[in-house]
Scaffold this active site. Structure first.
Site, short mmCIF file in Angstrom:
data_model
loop_
_atom_site.label_atom_id
_atom_site.label_comp_id
_atom_site.label_asym_id
_atom_site.label_seq_id
_atom_site.Cartn_x
_atom_site.Cartn_y
_atom_site.Cartn_z
N SER A 151 -51.06 65.02 36.53
CA SER A 151 -50.42 66.25 37.00
C SER A 151 -49.15 65.93 37.79
O SER A 151 -48.23 65.33 37.26
CB SER A 151 -51.42 67.08 37.80
OG SER A 151 -50.95 68.39 38.01
N GLU A 246 -54.40 74.01 28.27
CA GLU A 246 -53.56 74.02 29.46
C GLU A 246 -52.29 74.86 29.28
O GLU A 246 -51.61 74.73 28.27
CB GLU A 246 -53.13 72.60 29.82
CG GLU A 246 -54.26 71.66 30.12
CD GLU A 246 -53.73 70.36 30.69
OE1 GLU A 246 -52.90 70.43 31.63
OE2 GLU A 246 -54.14 69.30 30.23
N HIS A 276 -56.91 71.12 32.36
CA HIS A 276 -56.00 70.28 33.13
C HIS A 276 -56.75 69.10 33.77
O HIS A 276 -57.72 69.30 34.49
CB HIS A 276 -55.34 71.14 34.20
CG HIS A 276 -54.17 70.50 34.89
ND1 HIS A 276 -53.01 70.18 34.22
CD2 HIS A 276 -53.98 70.14 36.19
CE1 HIS A 276 -52.14 69.66 35.08
NE2 HIS A 276 -52.71 69.61 36.28
#
Length: 310
Positions: A151, A246, A276
């Protein structure tokens, strides 16, 4: 990447989603950032993986060596955790990092880079670069170091390599990106096409996190904040893993296309039905994805896994 169909296969991912939602639902507009961070670490901290954890200071940045048994001393992974530059820590990601360390047979240095809003861009990037420089100062060679992150941490992996390239400094041998956040302007079509499928992350939330990181006058298209807008020439081989559910799917897909056009060796894995950073959860797909990560790292770091030959 296909997964088995039917309700049995979807139950584990639903449990993972419930864990995330339980944390988010405990917050309201009066919840402090400190409380959010504490809650996140409590919800996702802990690990039973067979590793040794040693806290250190890496060039003034708090970090932790997470090492499996018999890991070589001359090879290492530098890991940046996710959390939107607002949450997350080595503690919240220790199990994921440990699983990667064990699977690859390589020790990992994970750092607690500074978070926003107290420390806005480029504080986190500065910490990432300081930790990498510290590793090289300790005798590790760039060809024996890989970067990895999820991320926002995936964003830092890319931004750090771009900054190193611009400064004429040696790049790591390869990098692993899990659901990387490459576009702080959130322009991808998946923010619309996956809005119903994604149970957690919606575009307004992503834009709010970006503003929190950049500040009110920050440019979300600054190449060192959003690697999607950078010249990617000269980056090392990349493995990108992302879930098909996602909203930030296109942050990976668009980035992979641009990187390939720039001559970068990119392996993109889109995992069907996954959310995610699904690698953090107890899922069959997570184990498979981590095995793929380990294979990629072994190919580029040339780690000899003595357990496999014993």
């Amino acid at each position: 990447m296909a997964r088995a169909g039917g309700d049995i296969a979807t139950a584990p991912i639903d449990l993972a989603i419930a864990r995330i939602r339980a944390v988010y639902r405990s917050w309201n507009r009066d919840t402090s950032v400190a409380q959010m961070r504490s809650d996140w670490d409590a919800a996702f901290g802990g690990s039973t993986a067979p590793v040794t954890c040693v806290r250190i200071s890496a060039g003034g940045v708090d970090g932790e060596w997470i090492s499996p048994a018999d890991a070589p001393e001359d090879q290492a992974i530098l890991y940046f955790h996710g959390g939107g530059f607002r949450l997350g820590s080595v503690a919240s990601h220790r199990d994921l990092i440990a699983q990667i360390a064990v699977a690859s047979g390589c020790r990992v240095l994970a750092i607690d880079y500074r978070l926003a809003p107290e420390h806005r861009f480029p504080a986190a990037l500065d910490d990432a670069l300081a930790a990498y420089a510290w590793m090289l100062d300790r005798g590790l060679k760039p060809d024996n170091v890989a970067l990895a992150g999820d991320s926002a941490g995936g964003n830092l992996v890319l931004s750090a390599m771009l900054a190193l390239r611009e400064r004429g400094l040696p790049l790591p041998v390869a990098a692993v990106l899990m659901s990387p956040w490459t576009d702080l302007a959130a322009t991808g079509a998946s923010y619309v096409s996956r809005a119903e499928a994604d149970p957690i992350h919606q575009r307004p939330m992503i834009l709010a996190l970006a503003k929190n990181y950049l500040g009110g006058q920050g440019d979300p298209r600054d190449p060192l904040a959003s690697p999607l807008y950078a010249d990617l020439t000269g980056l090392p081989p990349l493995l990108i893993q992302v879930g098909d559910r996602e909203t930030v799917l296109d942050d990976s897909v668009m980035f992979a296309d641009i990187a390939r056009s720039a001559g970068v060796d990119v392996s993109l894995e889109v995992w069907d039905g996954m959310i995610h950073v699904f690698q953090m959860f107890e899922l069959p797909e997570a184990h498979q994805a981590i095995a793929s990560i380990a294979g990629f790292l072994n190919r580029h770091l040339h780690i000899k896994d003595e357990r496999a030959s014993s």
